[in-house]
Design a protein around this motif. Sequence first.
Motif, PDB file in Angstrom:
ATOM      1  N   CYS A 143     -11.408  -2.933  -5.059  1.00  0.00           N
ATOM      2  CA  CYS A 143      -9.744  -3.873  -4.702  1.00  0.00           C
ATOM      3  C   CYS A 143      -9.801  -4.423  -3.075  1.00  0.00           C
ATOM      4  O   CYS A 143     -10.927  -3.638  -2.181  1.00  0.00           O
ATOM      5  N   ASP A 144      -9.491  -5.282  -3.177  1.00  0.00           N
ATOM      6  CA  ASP A 144      -8.308  -5.544  -1.713  1.00  0.00           C
ATOM      7  C   ASP A 144      -8.170  -6.479  -2.006  1.00  0.00           C
ATOM      8  O   ASP A 144      -6.434  -5.791  -1.967  1.00  0.00           O
ATOM      9  N   ARG A 145      -6.769  -6.095  -0.722  1.00  0.00           N
ATOM     10  CA  ARG A 145      -4.848  -6.933  -0.054  1.00  0.00           C
ATOM     11  C   ARG A 145      -4.920  -7.669  -0.610  1.00  0.00           C
ATOM     12  O   ARG A 145      -3.502  -7.688  -1.746  1.00  0.00           O
ATOM     13  N   CYS A 185       0.085  -4.108   0.862  1.00  0.00           N
ATOM     14  CA  CYS A 185      -1.865  -2.439   0.432  1.00  0.00           C
ATOM     15  C   CYS A 185      -3.204  -3.262   1.093  1.00  0.00           C
ATOM     16  O   CYS A 185      -3.023  -4.322   2.072  1.00  0.00           O
ATOM     17  N   ASP A 186      -3.782  -2.402   0.812  1.00  0.00           N
ATOM     18  CA  ASP A 186      -5.253  -2.604   1.141  1.00  0.00           C
ATOM     19  C   ASP A 186      -5.961  -2.068   0.618  1.00  0.00           C
ATOM     20  O   ASP A 186      -5.499  -1.272  -0.591  1.00  0.00           O
ATOM     21  N   ARG A 187      -7.600  -1.770   0.650  1.00  0.00           N
ATOM     22  CA  ARG A 187      -8.266  -1.478  -0.329  1.00  0.00           C
ATOM     23  C   ARG A 187      -8.111  -0.031  -0.581  1.00  0.00           C
ATOM     24  O   ARG A 187      -8.515   0.805  -1.433  1.00  0.00           O
ATOM     25  N   TYR A 188      -7.166   0.921   0.391  1.00  0.00           N
ATOM     26  CA  TYR A 188      -7.218   2.609   0.647  1.00  0.00           C
ATOM     27  C   TYR A 188      -6.107   2.369  -0.370  1.00  0.00           C
ATOM     28  O   TYR A 188      -6.122   3.317  -1.001  1.00  0.00           O
ATOM     29  N   LEU A 189      -5.340   1.795   0.180  1.00  0.00           N
ATOM     30  CA  LEU A 189      -3.901   2.522  -0.410  1.00  0.00           C
ATOM     31  C   LEU A 189      -3.052   0.672  -1.132  1.00  0.00           C
ATOM     32  O   LEU A 189      -2.523   0.040  -0.818  1.00  0.00           O
ATOM     33  N   SER A 190      -4.000   0.820  -2.300  1.00  0.00           N
ATOM     34  CA  SER A 190      -3.019  -0.552  -3.361  1.00  0.00           C
ATOM     35  C   SER A 190      -2.108  -0.114  -3.606  1.00  0.00           C
ATOM     36  O   SER A 190      -2.056  -1.206  -4.098  1.00  0.00           O
ATOM     37  N   GLY A 192       0.502  -0.203  -2.237  1.00  0.00           N
ATOM     38  CA  GLY A 192       1.015  -0.285  -1.023  1.00  0.00           C
ATOM     39  C   GLY A 192       1.230   0.628   0.091  1.00  0.00           C
ATOM     40  O   GLY A 192       1.483   1.746  -0.461  1.00  0.00           O
ATOM     41  N   TYR A 193       1.511   0.640   1.466  1.00  0.00           N
ATOM     42  CA  TYR A 193       2.342   0.916   2.384  1.00  0.00           C
ATOM     43  C   TYR A 193       4.093   1.571   2.124  1.00  0.00           C
ATOM     44  O   TYR A 193       4.763   1.972   3.014  1.00  0.00           O
ATOM     45  N   LYS A 194       3.999   0.714   1.501  1.00  0.00           N
ATOM     46  CA  LYS A 194       5.993   0.736   1.621  1.00  0.00           C
ATOM     47  C   LYS A 194       6.667   0.426  -0.148  1.00  0.00           C
ATOM     48  O   LYS A 194       5.826   0.767  -0.907  1.00  0.00           O
ATOM     49  N   LYS A 240       0.558   7.008   0.021  1.00  0.00           N
ATOM     50  CA  LYS A 240       1.975   6.517   0.852  1.00  0.00           C
ATOM     51  C   LYS A 240       1.798   7.503   2.219  1.00  0.00           C
ATOM     52  O   LYS A 240       2.601   7.487   3.669  1.00  0.00           O
TER      53      LYS A 240
END
Lengths: 330, 330, 330, 330
Positions: D17-19, A17-22, A24-26, D85
């Motif tokens: 938040c962050d990663r 994940c990152d701060r924009y997509l907490s 997760g990408y998967k 996503k």
Amino acid sequence: MKKTRYSVILGNLGNTCDRYLSSGYKDNLPKEEMIRQAATIDGVQGLELVGSWDITRKNVKEVQALLVGNGLECVSIIPDFFSHKQWGSGSFCAKDPTIRRLSLEEARTAARIAREMSCPLVNFWLGQDGYDYPMQADYMTERKWMAEGLATVASEFSDLRFAFEYKPREPRNRSYHARAADTLLMVQEIGLPNVGVCIDVGHALMAGENVAESAVMLHHYGDKLFHMHFNDNYRAWDDDMIVGSLHFVEYVELLFWLREIGYNGWYSMDQYPYREDGMRAVRESVRFLQGVEKLLTPENMAAMRALVAKGDATESTAFFRELIMPTHKG
Amino acid sequence: MKKTRYSVILGNLGNTCDRYLSSGYKDNLPKEEMIRQAATIDGVQGLELVGSWDITRKNVKEVQALLVGNGLECVSIIPDFFSHKQWGSGSFCAKDPTIRRLSLEEARTAARIAREMSCPLVNFWLGQDGYDYPMQADYMTERKWMAEGLATVASEFSDLRFAFEYKPREPRNRSYHARAADTLLMVQEIGLPNVGVCIDVGHALMAGENVAESAVMLHHYGDKLFHMHFNDNYRAWDDDMIVGSLHFVEYVELLFWLREIGYNGWYSMDQYPYREDGMRAVRESVRFLQGVEKLLTPENMAAMRALVAKGDATESTAFFRELIMPTHKG
Amino acid sequence: MKKTRYSVILGNLGNTCDRYLSSGYKDNLPKEEMIRQAATIDGVQGLELVGSWDITRKNVKEVQALLVGNGLECVSIIPDFFSHKQWGSGSFCAKDPTIRRLSLEEARTAARIAREMSCPLVNFWLGQDGYDYPMQADYMTERKWMAEGLATVASEFSDLRFAFEYKPREPRNRSYHARAADTLLMVQEIGLPNVGVCIDVGHALMAGENVAESAVMLHHYGDKLFHMHFNDNYRAWDDDMIVGSLHFVEYVELLFWLREIGYNGWYSMDQYPYREDGMRAVRESVRFLQGVEKLLTPENMAAMRALVAKGDATESTAFFRELIMPTHKG
Amino acid sequence: MKKTRYSVILGNLGNTCDRYLSSGYKDNLPKEEMIRQAATIDGVQGLELVGSWDITRKNVKEVQALLVGNGLECVSIIPDFFSHKQWGSGSFCAKDPTIRRLSLEEARTAARIAREMSCPLVNFWLGQDGYDYPMQADYMTERKWMAEGLATVASEFSDLRFAFEYKPREPRNRSYHARAADTLLMVQEIGLPNVGVCIDVGHALMAGENVAESAVMLHHYGDKLFHMHFNDNYRAWDDDMIVGSLHFVEYVELLFWLREIGYNGWYSMDQYPYREDGMRAVRESVRFLQGVEKLLTPENMAAMRALVAKGDATESTAFFRELIMPTHKG
């Protein structure tokens, strides 16, 4: 020559994940599946486990069974000093003495888990120990707290080795363990034989270091290179990309010097494949390193020794070119 | 409290060139005129002299007379290890042993000049000691040569102090004395009380350091901050600009900590005013520092101590804002 | 497919200096010898000539004879807007109108020389046109002066092509022609068919650009990629190193896209081999590019087209790895 | 002179938040409370609302009521092209045509919400539209898709203004809307009067731009500076810090030029106060800008016009110093 042992930090195979997509990408993968996948990567013999995420006091036996069942060693325990609100303003050098005490406890827990797992190494990445703004930190006192806390833990577990993994920044704008040399200074200050440094190649690139030179320096001052993490980036941020996706020459030189200084620790993958399939990304990283290792024949090692002794830049450059695009090929 | 002593590297007042305009952006000034100009800058009491450019075995008495005549002290001698072809591939860590021997001689000459001038400090900026390309340098051996050579000179002149000025790059793509921490490691390795470090603020910014933190670190490990050079830049290159032309907050924090650690050396200007009048540019730098010093009243020092102990970023930021744009002003 | 034509800026073969060693790291070579050396480099068919340094009104015939005698074409004339004191604060956007008039004259002179040499391209690198400090420049007016001056010259010599070579900084701390996109904006503003952009790979790297993407962008907006300069660096400064000494993947991708967009200009070497033998350094650069060109077989070109259409990072990375370290080799 | 209108992106006041700490450094605040807090900040008159996080088709009326109730205007709608996503590999330039179609839908939804809220601006930050690895993207085709998609939406909603907010990287390693100039090129390509650019000061610093120069350039080419986001950073990453916590001179110059070019949009705060109280951090940012505005008296504006016309770096530097540390003060 001892065969290189490759390992991977388990989370590399999971969600990112990152701060924009907490969220997760998967998708999240079950631990069993991640461990199984790691074991299928040709060359990988060990795992690093992160506190909270991968390993806790409660699941030690279960995880150990999974490792044994998949023929994998536990390479290191990485205590979680970053994923809980309580560490948000630091752990070993937090201004709040309660947090500093909790840091000792967390570190001891990680060390005990390592013992239970017969894992010889605890890897400290103290990412929250730093500061963000000017005039926000007492550089004198906080660094002292850090050294004292780390010395306390390391002296209590003299059967284990402790590696400090440096990184110039993120999540704090400034870390205390920022570069190889300043981390080594604290290692020397602590003065215990079981305390050393972990180089994460991406962190070193981001810090503007020549990674090979940092490795040699850590070796020179007391054989303090304890562990290696591999990934790649654009030199400006910890992009945690596939090993060798950007740098080639630097990797050849690094692996040359790791041999020269007799580094015999693990070659461990530490990536964040945000949008890639984790297993394929890790496998590609291992393949890259295996490819470089194949180039390090005794003849090439001798040639490289001659190059660094001579210092002719054109000749050194030609050497790398011939390695990858031989003039008389095909 | 001891009054701050300001000084300037003499060449700041002279002509400046770069690789495109090697004859210089300005006209050459006679040494007498440059020294006279320096003396007229309010607050400046000392000069640093660069080998070859400013001072040689032959003109020692003449230059000393000019300094005395203008009421200026000799703050440091900076041996010239950069402006002659012979140092093009390094001095103390050159692969050619003849060059390494010549480095010792050059250093001894500088030290003898320092003695003659009653100058307590020799400042080594070893800009050519590094490398440019991958696989061009033997990081192990060359760093050893460097430490040995510097130890030799420092032990021969135990009545003088030797400061190593670090800089991450330029003229080499990679320097051995690159950052505060790695330079300190060599200082510790040499282990002599008269060996320490010089921080050039611009070099530290360029190295990604928080200059104040570096100063504290050098103090912490054996009181090794021997000297300070001041200038400014955009954090990416050694632009050698007027002090305070870009950074303000960082300079306040730095001067705060220099007081806290009891630094009592000179505040020396080290600029390259390519297209500016040298004297005016240096004078502006001194004025900026004097302005910051005036802000460091006992009340503000106490407030700043409280801020670094508390660590509230918003409060720290508000403090700086109120310093320069007081809410209730006017 | 048209064969790639390699060229070199003549000065690459001569002496090199920097601000510390203004007399140069090497010895000066006679022009005849430099031209002769260039001609001996396998693949090199053309030269770029810099005003003042290489070519003047007075030596046109003599230099042309040397080129013809050595079987070399004149690829471009690069007017000297950087090595004389008069340009120290800018040329086309200098605040002094006399300097701006002189810039027009200098440009016209270069254009006339180009005509005499049957050279189709004038390459403007306006390194002094920018500024150093905040609040030192009128961004509005100065950019206008620049566009007007350049438009004037380009419209007077519609038989020649004019390329603007961008670079983010050096010798000024900020250039007006800083990046591909802002230079293209001025090219569009001028709106003449004979005005375009020159990419210097090192300048683009230093500007944080993906060079391949910049090339595609210049092509997309009116086929404005007029010329290419090649060298290498650490992404932070214009180190002007041997091509391919640091970057490999980026060069493969760049040469792939140069073919895709149908770039048919010269591949010109632009280095500063401070401490290297010039001819050997340039030859190594050409060999590197020739090596990459050999990799761009029709099969590999097709594979790469498929990769950029698919966007699978692991697959793209594996492709590069297999190019240089084939799994089943040997 | 028109009074400056300050606004804030609502999320600045919420959790961050962050990663590493995906659940956030702070606690979640109810929307009502965040809006109420914003309204209490002296000077703040408007809010920017982010899709998904702050505003959806479903809560439009509710949110509008809250704004009205707190006396706040809706300054912009920022469609969410980053926190789901589905956008992980791009939106307007995703390789999957389904995603590209969904992007149009999402954009239209945002535009309709803007209409309902009587909000004149839609701010597109297309952070996922870019790529991470070499040879992963078709720069030609993807940029075309992007321009076409954005043109489609902008032409459908000619009563609204659309600002493209550029950022060199994060979350992708390379963005397509990376810098002021390349984003402006696409704006020109689209060629609609209601399409322009948003400068986020931190993004511009991170891109190596002089923000003031970028603002002037956007004005020069068709008055295309539509919106401004304010925050601060160390020039290397989007740290989203309190405005003015690091840069002062740059902010004075920027606000000077915003007046000169007649920018009359909002001054909007866009921060990520990870470990700070959101409201206090935003309020401090506004206070800093208000402080700078107070410095921009008619006399100082005239003085600054004279400085940029004259170009004397020492004088310009002295001007800033006197602004904040007047020689004859106290």
